[in-house]
Motif scaffolding. Structure first.
Motif: not given
Lengths: 529, 106
Positions: A108-116, B25-33, B82-87, B91-96
């Motif tokens: 939750t911290v990683l995906l939602i809160v920390a960066e914003p 934003l759309a790319a982030k949402r498609r991934f994070i949600l 999940v943490a590693i896949v997200y990171s 990195a791609k979101f950062d570039r954009r």
């Protein structure tokens, strides 16, 4: 033992000194060495840092792995080390559920809160909540919620420290132990600010990992490094005259709803704990905030994974029937497997653990009071004299320390589990909904934030007081942890509050918040060397 | 003052309306949600199954090691994955995001 509280830590305060081991001079020496090291860190930090950015956010120059370790050191409290080991030693699998929840919460911290949070805020959680809302009401309530969470959590740690010392050293040293802990945390924060706090937490995290690893290794050595032998023993633990399979769920938690409510508080509460959130202001940017959560997830995950070894190790090698106070399970195991010196080391690690956590809590409370209440609510965003914000924070840290010492002495008999449960419940029900809605709901506004914080705060406190951890038999509210009810209540209140009083200015600022949260434009920069 | 404020707001809204930002934003949402829904579902399956399906959870897999323990243990690896896949995705979101900021500055 049917209270479904968040933290098992010292739920049963052991009568002092019955069959308890006594601490040797070696333990005192090791603890003194740790204290000396932390005081040296504080001295170094005090010389090095000046200015508000340095005091409140360590100059925003902490690196990813450093902050990851510091988050781990801020988070893994005595409840984790002593409490969970004891829970697994007494209840097997059910105790291990805490380990799982405390870790998964970091997603939750990683995906939602920390960066914003890093992109939008400066020093406190309230910075984000007040971003597009009216400062005064939102900051006042967010700060109140921060202070509540912090004080509840703090008392739990300090009472724990006092009881731990009493269980280890014959005689009553409760007041002395609480006072020493309180004075040390005042010194770290008042003189060393966030920089000293950070490094105390890093040192503690390293010590705790080393201690846990050594203990786990000794357990496996005991079983001839055979996982099979180890689990065979876990499958046949003798407790109360019968042989129990400690892998089986259900020795502690009886109801599904209770279990779900607890899990909800764990997984949502962590992302609303102010002392964890402010750690993300100490790094240069959102990217580093993210990498620090990943480091923290690895360190914290490895730690909770090891609770399998030393928790079940205490159950199998010593046996729950031979442990007078469940919170001494890990130290007793260390004594049995590693002798007096290792036992002394583990006791010193437990103390270091408490110190690093209370230091994090103290800086969180004093930053919130100085930055949110003093500067932004009372003085409407301006310091009247330069350096005032830091001065107020130092005085607050001192006051928080003294008040905590006194409260811990008065509340010696308080149910510690109840206090930690309360902290997580308020964080999950008041703080997190307000943060989420600020970030993701355009119409969310001042009124909504005020309702979210107020209803979340009040409902979690009321429901815990009416629940089994306070009322014991026949509670009005059946769940030990209120999250399953109080989180939805907070959310509903937020929506109603928002819709009752639309606020065009808050909606108009959404675009700015949105862009800044996702691009890092205008985010606070790291201070130059 | 209020004029300045509203031009400021318009400037931010202009960035918000840029197609690159919308796409990010759309790319982030498609991934994070979906990621959040997945980890929450995986996590809450543990207390729900322990509470509602004790027989399944108590089934022995090897020696005394049962489904409940293995499922609990798998939560650690789920978290790390999940943490590693997200990171990696981040990195791609950062570039954009970096490109958007770069465009704005030039």
């Amino acid at each position: 033992m049917n209270s479904f509280s968040l933290s098992p830590f010292l739920a049963q305060a052991a009568p002092a000194a019955d069959a308890a081991p006594t601490v040797s001079g070696v333990a005192v020496f090791m603890f003194a060495a740790f204290v000396a090291m932390t005081l040296a860190i504080t001295w170094w930090a005090a010389r090095k840092s000046s200015g508000a950015g340095a005091f409140f956010a360590a100059g925003r120059r902490i690196t990813g792995w450093q902050n990851g370790l510091a988050v781990a050191g801020d988070y893994m409290s005595a409840a984790s080390f002593l409490g969970i080991a004891g829970m697994i030693a007494f209840f097997g699998f059910d105790g291990f559920l805490y380990s799982v929840g405390f870790l998964v919460a970091y997603l939750t911290v990683l995906l939602i809160v920390a960066e914003p949070l890093r992109n939008l805020g400066k020093y406190t959680m309230a910075d984000v909540l007040a971003f597009r809302n009216r400062e005064v009401p939102v900051r006042a309530l967010a700060s109140l919620s921060t202070l509540c969470v912090t004080i509840f959590y703090m008392i739990a740690q300090m009472v724990g420290a006092g009881l731990l010392v009493n269980a280890l050293i014959p005689g009553d040293h409760y007041n002395a132990a609480v006072t020493v802990v309180g004075l040390l945390m005042i010194v770290y924060v008042v003189f060393g600010g966030m920089l000293a706090t950070t490094w105390v937490q890093i040192v503690k995290a390293v010590l705790l990992m080393l201690g846990s690893f050594a203990l786990s290794l000794m357990v496996m050595n005991h079983f001839g490094f055979s996982i099979g032998n180890f689990f065979d023993a876990v499958g046949a633990v003798s407790q109360g005259g019968e042989t129990r399979d400690f892998m089986t769920p259900g020795f502690k938690f009886k109801g599904t709803l209770d279990l779900v409510s607890l899990c909800l508080a764990l997984v949502m509460g962590t992302a609303g704990l102010p002392h964890i959130l402010i750690r993300f202001y100490t790094v240069p940017d959102a990217k580093t905030a993210r990498s620090s959560v990943i480091w923290a997830t690895i360190v914290i995950g490895l730690f909770y994974l090891m609770t399998t070894f030393f928790g079940f190790g205490a159950a199998t090698i010593i046996g729950p029937d031979n442990i007078a106070n469940s919170n001494l399970s890990a130290p007793l195991l260390a004594q049995k497997l590693g002798g007096e010196i290792f036992f002394a080391f583990i006791c010193a690690v437990a103390f270091a653990t408490i110190l690093a956590v209370v230091a994090g809590l103290t800086i969180s409370a004093s930053t919130s009071f100085a930055h949110d209440i003093f500067v932004n609510v009372i003085h409407h965003g301006r310091e009247h004299n330069p350096g005032e914000e830091i001065r107020v924070a130092r005085v607050t840290a001192f006051a928080v320390g003294i008040v905590s010492i006194l409260l811990a002495i008065v509340l010696r008999k308080a149910n510690v589990a109840f206090l930690v449960g309360l902290a997580f419940a308020v964080a999950a029900s008041a703080n997190l909904p307000a943060i989420l809605l600020t970030l993701f709901w355009k119409r969310f506004n001042t009124n909504g934030a005020v309702w979210a914080l107020a209803v979340g705060l009040v409902s979690s406190i009321v429901l815990i007081v009416l629940g089994p951890s306070v009322m014991k038999e026949n509670p009005v509210f059946p769940l030990g942890n209120p999250a399953l009810v109080s989180i939805p209540l907070g959310l509903v209140a937020a929506v109603i509050g928002t819709l009752l009083k639309p606020e065009p200015s808050s909606e108009a600022k959404y675009a700015e918040m949105h862009v800044r949260a996702h691009t890092g434009l205008g985010a606070e920069q790291a201070e130059p060397h | 003052m209020s004029d300045k404020k509203s031009t400021n707001e318009e400037a931010w809204r202009a960035i918000e309306d840029r197609p690159e930002f919308r796409e990010l934003l759309a790319a982030k949402r498609r991934f994070i949600l979906p990621m959040c829904l997945f980890f929450l579902a995986y996590y809450f399956a543990l207390p729900l199954l322990v509470g509602l399906a004790p027989d399944l959870m108590g089934k022995k897999v090897r020696g005394p090691v049962n489904v409940a323990y293995l499922f609990a243990l798998s939560q650690f690896f789920m978290t790390w994955i999940v943490a590693i896949v997200y990171s990696r995705a981040a990195a791609k979101f950062d570039r954009r995001a970096h490109e958007i900021v770069h465009d704005l500055e030039s």
